[in-house]
Motif scaffolding. Structure first.
Motif, PDB file in Angstrom:
ATOM      1  N   UNK A   1       0.831  -1.197   0.000  1.00  4.65           N
ATOM      2  CA  UNK A   1       0.000   0.000   0.000  1.00  4.65           C
ATOM      3  C   UNK A   1       0.876   1.261   0.000  1.00  4.65           C
ATOM      4  N   UNK A   2       1.964   1.173  -0.746  1.00  2.67           N
ATOM      5  CA  UNK A   2       2.967   2.248  -0.775  1.00  2.67           C
ATOM      6  C   UNK A   2       2.519   3.365  -1.730  1.00  2.67           C
ATOM      7  N   UNK A   3       2.538   4.620  -1.296  1.00  4.16           N
ATOM      8  CA  UNK A   3       2.123   5.705  -2.200  1.00  4.16           C
ATOM      9  C   UNK A   3       3.163   5.954  -3.299  1.00  4.16           C
ATOM     10  N   UNK A   4       2.651   6.333  -4.489  1.00  4.96           N
ATOM     11  CA  UNK A   4       3.576   6.519  -5.620  1.00  4.96           C
ATOM     12  C   UNK A   4       3.204   7.740  -6.450  1.00  4.96           C
ATOM     13  N   UNK A   5       4.227   8.255  -7.126  1.00  8.71           N
ATOM     14  CA  UNK A   5       4.061   9.354  -8.084  1.00  8.71           C
ATOM     15  C   UNK A   5       4.532   8.827  -9.441  1.00  8.71           C
ATOM     16  N   UNK A   6       3.659   8.907 -10.444  1.00  5.36           N
ATOM     17  CA  UNK A   6       3.995   8.406 -11.781  1.00  5.36           C
ATOM     18  C   UNK A   6       4.438   9.585 -12.649  1.00  5.36           C
ATOM     19  N   UNK A   7       5.583   9.416 -13.324  1.00  6.93           N
ATOM     20  CA  UNK A   7       6.088  10.473 -14.195  1.00  6.93           C
ATOM     21  C   UNK A   7       6.384   9.903 -15.580  1.00  6.93           C
ATOM     22  N   UNK A   8       5.611  10.354 -16.578  1.00 10.44           N
ATOM     23  CA  UNK A   8       5.866   9.938 -17.955  1.00 10.44           C
ATOM     24  C   UNK A   8       6.453  11.126 -18.710  1.00 10.44           C
ATOM     25  N   UNK A   9       7.451  10.859 -19.548  1.00 10.58           N
ATOM     26  CA  UNK A   9       7.936  11.914 -20.445  1.00 10.58           C
ATOM     27  C   UNK A   9       7.553  11.504 -21.853  1.00 10.58           C
ATOM     28  N   UNK A  10       7.216  12.478 -22.686  1.00 10.45           N
ATOM     29  CA  UNK A  10       6.819  12.117 -24.061  1.00 10.45           C
ATOM     30  C   UNK A  10       7.181  13.234 -25.037  1.00 10.45           C
ATOM     31  N   UNK A  11       7.417  12.809 -26.280  1.00 10.31           N
ATOM     32  CA  UNK A  11       7.966  13.715 -27.284  1.00 10.31           C
ATOM     33  C   UNK A  11       6.943  14.540 -28.037  1.00 10.31           C
ATOM     34  N   UNK A  12       5.960  15.071 -27.327  1.00 14.12           N
ATOM     35  CA  UNK A  12       5.020  16.063 -27.861  1.00 14.12           C
ATOM     36  C   UNK A  12       3.978  15.513 -28.840  1.00 14.12           C
ATOM     37  N   UNK A  13       4.000  14.198 -29.102  1.00 12.28           N
ATOM     38  CA  UNK A  13       2.899  13.638 -29.914  1.00 12.28           C
ATOM     39  C   UNK A  13       1.718  13.420 -28.978  1.00 12.28           C
ATOM     40  N   UNK A  14       1.793  12.371 -28.138  1.00 15.56           N
ATOM     41  CA  UNK A  14       0.750  12.118 -27.142  1.00 15.56           C
ATOM     42  C   UNK A  14       1.271  11.066 -26.173  1.00 15.56           C
ATOM     43  N   UNK A  15       0.666  11.033 -24.998  1.00 14.71           N
ATOM     44  CA  UNK A  15       1.039   9.963 -24.072  1.00 14.71           C
ATOM     45  C   UNK A  15      -0.064   8.914 -23.980  1.00 14.71           C
ATOM     46  N   UNK A  16      -1.150   9.128 -24.691  1.00 18.50           N
ATOM     47  CA  UNK A  16      -2.241   8.157 -24.848  1.00 18.50           C
ATOM     48  C   UNK A  16      -2.563   7.398 -23.553  1.00 18.50           C
ATOM     49  N   UNK A  17      -2.220   6.095 -23.517  1.00 18.98           N
ATOM     50  CA  UNK A  17      -2.641   5.231 -22.405  1.00 18.98           C
ATOM     51  C   UNK A  17      -1.498   4.926 -21.415  1.00 18.98           C
ATOM     52  N   UNK A  18      -0.398   5.671 -21.534  1.00 19.46           N
ATOM     53  CA  UNK A  18       0.785   5.339 -20.732  1.00 19.46           C
ATOM     54  C   UNK A  18       0.551   5.508 -19.226  1.00 19.46           C
TER      55      UNK A  18
END
Ligand SMILES: Cc1cc2nc3c(=O)[nH]c(=O)nc-3n(C[C@H](O)[C@H](O)[C@H](O)COP(=O)(O)O)c2cc1C
Length: 261
Positions: free
Chosen positions: A81-98
Motif C-alpha cells: 500500500x505504498x504511495x507513488x508518483x507516476x512520471x511519464x515523459x513524451x515527445x510532444x505527440x501524445x502519451x495516450x494510455x501510458x
C-alpha cells in the motif's frame, strides 16, 4: 505520517526522464535512493517497499504506452500500500494510455498512485519536435508538481484507498514500433559501450557493430552513448520520422493529476 525512504525508479534510455527525476529529487527533503532500470546487462533484484516509503517512477512513453522492457522489470517491485508518483515523459505527440497503464501495473503490485504527470520533452527520434524541452518553464512546473504531490502524500490517511484519475483508455493502444533500428557505420571501433548499455540486449557484446533487429526497441540509446558517433539512423529513417512527426510541431502543455482527498 512520517515517510521513511523515497525511491526513484526509472527507465531512461536517452536520459531525459532521468533529468526530470533529478529535478524532482532536488526539490524534496528526505532520504532518497535511485534505481536505474535501463540497462539489460545489470543485476536486478526485487525491491520491497514499506507503507511509509514513497515511490517515484519515471519512464518515456513509447507508442502511447509504457515501454514493454520496463513493464517486465516492474515485476521486481513489491509494495505494501505504498504511495507513488507516476512520471511519464513524451515527445510532444501524445502519451495516450501510458499513465493509465502504469497506474494499473503499480496497483497490481500493491503500490498506490497518488499523483501523476506527463511532461513534454524533446523527441529523441526527431529533435525538431519539442526542441530543448524540458526548458526553464518546464523545470519550474516539474518542481511545483513535485511539491504538490509530496504535500498530497503527506496528508493521506490509512487504510483509506485513493483512486487517482488519469487520462487514458484501459483498452490500451496497440504497441507499434517504427522501422528505426540504428546501425553501425564503418568508424565503429568495437569499444562495446553501446552493447553494455543497450536496454534490450540487442547489440552483441562480442560484435557490437551488429544489431539484433528483433530485440532492438528503437530507443536511440546506442546513438546517444557512442563516443565516435558510429551508431546511426539512415537519412531515409530520419526523414521518415520527421515526416511522420511534423504535425506535432505545436506547443503542448505538461499535464498533472492529483488524487482527490
Ligand atoms: C520507441 C519510441 C517510441 C516513442 N513513442 C512516443 C509516443 O508515442 N509519443 C510521444 O509523444 N513520444 C514518443 N517517443 C518520444 C519519447 O517518449 C521521448 O523522447 C522521451 O522523453 C525519451 O525519454 P528518455 O530520454 O528518458 O529515453 C518515443 C520514443 C521512442 C524511442
Amino acid at each position: 505520517m512520517i515517510h521513511k525512504k523515497i525511491y526513484f525508479v526509472y527507465f531512461s534510455p536517452t536520459g531525459t526522464t532521468k533529468k526530470v527525476l533529478n529535478t524532482m529529487m532536488k526539490v524534496i527533503n528526505g532520504e532518497s535512493v535511485a534505481h536505474d532500470f535501463t540497462p539489460f546487462h545489470a543485476k536486478y533484484e526485487t525491491i520491497r517497499f514499506e507503507q511509509q516509503d514513497i515511490l517515484v517512477i519515471g519512464f518515456p512513453v513509447y507508442s502511447g504506452r509504457v515501454p514493454a522492457t520496463f513493464t517486465e522489470r516492474i515485476a521486481l517491485l513489491e509494495g505494501n500500500n505504498t504511495p507513488a508518483i507516476i512520471v511519464a515523459t513524451y515527445g510532444n505527440r501524445d502519451y495516450d494510455d501510458a499513465l493509465i497503464e502504469m497506474k494499473s501495473l503499480l496497483t497490481g503490485r500493491e503500490i498506490m498512485p497518488i499523483a501523476a504527470a506527463a511532461f513534454v520533452t524533446e523527441h529523441n527520434m526527431c529533435p525538431k519536435i519539442a526542441t530543448g524541452r524540458p526548458d526553464n518553464n518546464d523545470l519550474q512546473e516539474i518542481a511545483l508538481f513535485t511539491s504538490r504531490a509530496f504535500e498530497q502524500i503527506k496528508s493521506i490517511e490509512y487504510p483509506k484507498y485513493y483512486d487517482l484519475h488519469v487520462k487514458g483508455d484501459s483498452n490500451y493502444r496497440d504497441y507499434l514500433l517504427m522501422p528505426m533500428q540504428p546501425h553501425s557505420a564503418e568508424n565503429c571501433n568495437h569499444c562495446g559501450i553501446c552493447a553494455n548499455l543497450c536496454p534490450a540486449g540487442a547489440i552483441p557484446l562480442e560484435s557490437p557493430q551488429q544489431t539484433d533487429n528483433e530485440r532492438c526497441i528503437r530507443c536511440m540509446r546506442c546513438i546517444r552513448v557512442c563516443p565516435v558517433q558510429a551508431r546511426k539512423l539512415t537519412e531515409q529513417q530520419k526523414l521518415g520520422a520527421e515526416k511522420h512527426l511534423s504535425k506535432y510541431m505545436i506547443y503542448r502543455h505538461n499535464e498533472t493529476f492529483l488524487c482527490n482527498k
